[in-house]
Design a protein around this motif. Structure first.
Motif, PDB file in Angstrom:
ATOM      1  N   TYR A 257     -21.359 -17.846   1.203  1.00 15.06           N
ATOM      2  CA  TYR A 257     -22.000 -18.179  -0.066  1.00 15.06           C
ATOM      3  C   TYR A 257     -23.463 -17.758  -0.018  1.00 15.06           C
ATOM      4  CZ  TYR A 257     -17.867 -21.119  -0.529  1.00 15.06           C
ATOM      5  OH  TYR A 257     -16.569 -21.565  -0.591  1.00 15.06           O
ATOM      6  N   ASN A 381     -22.495 -15.195 -11.704  1.00 18.49           N
ATOM      7  CA  ASN A 381     -21.952 -15.273 -10.352  1.00 18.49           C
ATOM      8  C   ASN A 381     -21.015 -14.103 -10.106  1.00 18.49           C
ATOM      9  OD1 ASN A 381     -18.840 -16.223 -10.466  1.00 18.49           O
ATOM     10  ND2 ASN A 381     -19.977 -17.124 -12.191  1.00 18.49           N
ATOM     11  N   THR A 383     -18.334 -12.536  -6.601  1.00 18.25           N
ATOM     12  CA  THR A 383     -17.940 -12.525  -5.191  1.00 18.25           C
ATOM     13  C   THR A 383     -17.597 -11.092  -4.813  1.00 18.25           C
ATOM     14  OG1 THR A 383     -17.038 -14.767  -5.365  1.00 18.25           O
ATOM     15  CG2 THR A 383     -16.323 -13.442  -3.482  1.00 18.25           C
ATOM     16  N   VAL A 393     -14.664  -6.626  -5.790  1.00 17.64           N
ATOM     17  CA  VAL A 393     -15.505  -7.588  -6.510  1.00 17.64           C
ATOM     18  C   VAL A 393     -14.626  -8.493  -7.363  1.00 17.64           C
ATOM     19  CG1 VAL A 393     -17.379  -7.878  -8.184  1.00 17.64           C
ATOM     20  CG2 VAL A 393     -17.429  -5.957  -6.588  1.00 17.64           C
ATOM     21  N   ALA A 438     -24.124  -9.226  -5.588  1.00 16.31           N
ATOM     22  CA  ALA A 438     -23.014  -9.599  -4.706  1.00 16.31           C
ATOM     23  C   ALA A 438     -22.616  -8.423  -3.823  1.00 16.31           C
ATOM     24  CB  ALA A 438     -21.826 -10.079  -5.543  1.00 16.31           C
ATOM     25  N   LYS A 451     -19.994 -14.943  -2.020  1.00 16.85           N
ATOM     26  CA  LYS A 451     -20.108 -15.406  -3.410  1.00 16.85           C
ATOM     27  C   LYS A 451     -21.564 -15.760  -3.694  1.00 16.85           C
ATOM     28  CE  LYS A 451     -17.204 -18.430  -5.226  1.00 16.85           C
ATOM     29  NZ  LYS A 451     -16.570 -19.738  -5.555  1.00 16.85           N
ATOM     30  N   VAL A 452     -22.143 -15.092  -4.697  1.00 15.44           N
ATOM     31  CA  VAL A 452     -23.501 -15.416  -5.116  1.00 15.44           C
ATOM     32  C   VAL A 452     -23.424 -16.192  -6.420  1.00 15.44           C
ATOM     33  CG1 VAL A 452     -23.782 -13.172  -6.281  1.00 15.44           C
ATOM     34  CG2 VAL A 452     -25.790 -14.505  -5.656  1.00 15.44           C
TER      35      VAL A 452
END
Length: 707
Positions: A257, A381, A383, A393, A438, A451-452
């Motif tokens: 994360y 967000n 990932t 992605v 990401a 994950k951002v």
């Protein structure tokens, strides 16, 4: 004549290096092999049968519809599935029927209505053929411009009809029966005059070996069973149970994360920081300098945030003197500048405006609108996992195309985009930034998904806002009270240029960006003279696509002016509009429906309140995105000029309503969204920083406040 928009030529050129004019360079033979119809059947590795690009039938009887438009609350996937189900003769609410966003980026999934700025069935000729092929090559898979249903209305029905005919043919061959005796009914092929019937799953493999019909017959509207009926959203059950997977819900083995802190001053960059305190924090795996932000990657989001909080980051540069007041002054000054681009002109507007000696009234008004944030309920967000040159992605993105561009930025040989549900979009999720971050963070820890998640403060302060705009609108009434002249000039930052700079390999011209006058350039009221122009004003504030794009500002400007013109003419606002709409039958129809539904006049406003509140009502109509809409808003105003909203009446002509209940929801939601924005959502910038940091600074209408 229908033609591709200049903006879509720009996008095509960015990918091909030659644009549509370079079709000869690409080669007609190469373009001819681009399958934009998507009707070729295929057997999947898991045993499923793809009767075409949109319809997949599994051995267990499941029917999966591919809807290549992100579901962000607008109901697009349900509407597209209904179109396919109508022709395939299945119920979208059946337990064995589901809809999902495809992972493959097939040419057939390109948004041709957005690219060609036309309904696909209206596009013809060699230019449109080449345009469609190039958009398929990109592939231009984008959700936006209110085009999902428009784009799919024919192609999705053709996909359903083609699959139906292949299943009928397979059954006829299996039974040795005449094709005309085999009919599709509720997921079965039945033989008329006998008891033979087979579910689609039993026939799918045999059907896939048949040649798909190139021009299957579509059901006439009189035979529609689904289109035009209220249908429960196909995503409603999963969302009610909390089973839907939004971007923030993505969970993968070994996932890390990232918490991120962006420079708060617009345009600022990271000058220095010591990563040691974050690296020493429990669970932290990596600290990454992104240039305009710093991210901490850890084994949980909480630990990533704790590591980020331990950092002392020095940002520098940017415009720390920037303010919304300064932008406002710049926009207003630009209105009197002789520069600018004229988008449309009729008659001698200068002569019409200067005829002060003639009877009639001169009209002169300046309007202004602020920057507005998108305020998606789900913050930005994504990932990403990067391994062996392949970027994967998972994101609530409106554009797999920009995700692919993000992959190119890190040197990925291949980019795969898994599109999740999105908690609101409104144009914001067409941006590359969150997916790009990401991707860059995943490259820092190869083989591990990262994950951002943006904080709410960053979600608001790092937005690409609806442009602040100013408009100078002048006009002249004849001695008969009719509008004789209309002169419109806007000043704002170009959305097309700002977006293309951030997301595309080439940059669009600001001065001639059609979005600058979108909604004003189609001013529907008859006049003898008119001029539509705009000045592109560059500021450090990033601007982007916001719900309804240019129409958001320009509908407010033009309709406010029409109300002022009606007042100056001593005319009823609806009667004044009707007088000037004789060439716009669909807007006239909306106006008539609006007048009848609202009980326009004294009845529309109702009686004054016993406590001294005065009652009133206002009207506005507008055409955008191939629909025609009107509103009457009833208000109460206190002696202290406090405003209370009492009732809103909406009339809309959207053509064929695939799912009427969803259209009603869209109208109601847009009214609440617009009222919230108008009342509270102005973005304030002081010292280069956005002052709002959460919903307390930009609230939504509550139930008690909603008319």
């Amino acid at each position: 004549m229908i033609k591709p928009t200049r903006r879509t030529f720009l996008v095509a050129g960015a990918a091909t290096g030659a644009g549509l004019a370079g079709a000869a360079i690409i080669g007609v033979g190469v373009l001819a092999r681009v399958d934009t119809d998507g009707l070729t059947p295929a057997l999947r590795d898991d045993g499923a049968v793809g009767l075409n690009a949109w319809i997949e039938i599994h051995p267990d009887g499941r029917i999966v519809f591919a809807a290549p438009r992100v579901e962000m609350g607008q109901g697009a996937q349900t509407g597209l599935a209904m179109l396919m189900a109508e022709e395939l003769e299945v119920s979208p609410s059946a337990a064995n029927v589901e809809v999902r966003h495809p992972v493959e980026t097939l040419p057939a999934y390109a948004n041709f209505a957005l690219g060609l700025d036309a309904r696909p069935e209206e596009a013809s000729g060699p230019v449109h053929w080449a345009s469609e092929k190039v958009f398929g090559l990109l592939p231009m898979i984008v959700t936006g411009g209110s085009t999902s249903i428009v784009d799919g209305f024919v192609s999705m029905r053709i996909a359903g009809a083609s699959a139906r005919e292949m299943l009928r043919g397979a059954a006829a061959e299996l039974w040795g029966a005449p094709l005309e005796t085999c009919a599709a009914e509720d997921g079965f092929i039945v033989e008329r005059g006998s008891n033979r019937r087979a579910v689609y799953g039993e026939l799918a493999e045999a059907a896939s070996r048949r040649r798909p019909p190139t021009n299957p017959s579509l059901k006439p509207p009189r035979d529609w069973r689904l289109i035009g009926t209220d249908q429960v959203r196909m995503d409603a059950d999963a969302k009610a149970r909390g089973a839907s997977v939004f971007g923030v819900d993505v969970a993968l083995d070994g996932m890390l994360y990232a918490a991120i802190r962006h420079a708060d001053v617009m345009g600022a960059r990271v000058l220095s920081f010591d990563p040691a305190p974050a690296r020493a924090a429990p669970g932290v795996v990596e600290v990454v300098d992104l240039g305009d932000a710093v991210a901490v990657i850890a084994d949980s989001y909480h630990r990533a945030q704790q590591g980020l909080n331990a950092l002392s980051i020095q940002f520098g540069g940017g415009d720390d003197c920037l303010s919304t007041e300064e932008v406002s002054e710049t926009l207003r000054a630009a209105l009197t500048d002789r520069s600018g681009h004229t988008f449309a002109a009729e008659g001698d507007i200068r002569d019409a405006l200067k005829s002060d000696e003639e009877p009639g009234a001169s009209l002169d008004a300046v309007y202004e609108t602020p920057f507005l944030p998108h305020l998606c309920m789900e913050p930005m967000n994504a990932t990403a996992r990067f391994e062996d040159g392949i970027l994967e992605v998972w994101a609530p993105s409106q554009s797999p195309l920009t995700v692919k561009f993000a992959g190119r930025k890190i040197g990925a040989k291949k980019t795969i985009c898994h599109t999740t549900f999105a908690g609101g979009g409104f144009g914001r999720r067409g941006e590359m930034d969150f997916a790009s971050e990401a991707a860059r963070l995943a490259k820092a820890v190869p083989g591990r998904p990262v994950k951002v998640i943006w904080s709410r403060a960053d979600d608001i302060s790092q937005d690409a806002y609806r442009p602040a705009a100013a408009a100078w609108v002048r006009g002249r009434l004849g001695d008969d009270g009719a509008l004789r002249a209309f002169d419109f000039k806007a000043a704002l930052s170009s959305v097309g240029q700002s977006f293309s700079r951030r997301n595309l390999p080439v940059t669009e011209s600001a001065a001639t960006d059609p979005l600058n006058v979108e909604g004003a350039d189609t001013f529907p009221y008859t006049t003898q003279s008119r001029r539509i122009s705009a000045v592109a004003v560059e500021t450090p504030v990033p601007v982007g696509y916001w719900r309804s794009v240019g129409h958001s500002n320009n509908a407010f400007f033009t309709e406010s002016f029409i109300n002022e013109a009606a007042h100056a003419a001593g005319a009823d606002p609806i009667a004044f509009r009707r007088r000037h709409l004789q060439g716009s039958p669909r807007l006239l129809g909306v106006l008539d429906a609006l007048e009848a539904a609202s009980g326009w006049g004294a009845e529309a406003a109702g009686a004054d309140d016993a406590e001294g509140w005065r009652a009133g009502a206002g009207a506005a109509i507008h055409a955008s995105f191939r629909s025609f809409v009107g509103f009457v808003v009833e208000v109460l105003v206190s002696p202290q000029r406090e405003i209370r909203l009492r009732r809103i009446i909406c009339a809309a002509d959207c053509g064929v309503l695939v799912n009427p209940d969803q259209v009603r929801a869209q109208m109601e939601g847009s009214a609440i969204f617009a009222l919230s924005a108008a009342l509270w959502h102005e973005v304030e910038i002081v010292g280069g920083r956005v002052t709002q940091s959460n919903f307390d600074g930009a609230p939504l209408l509550t139930l008690a406040q909603t008319p």
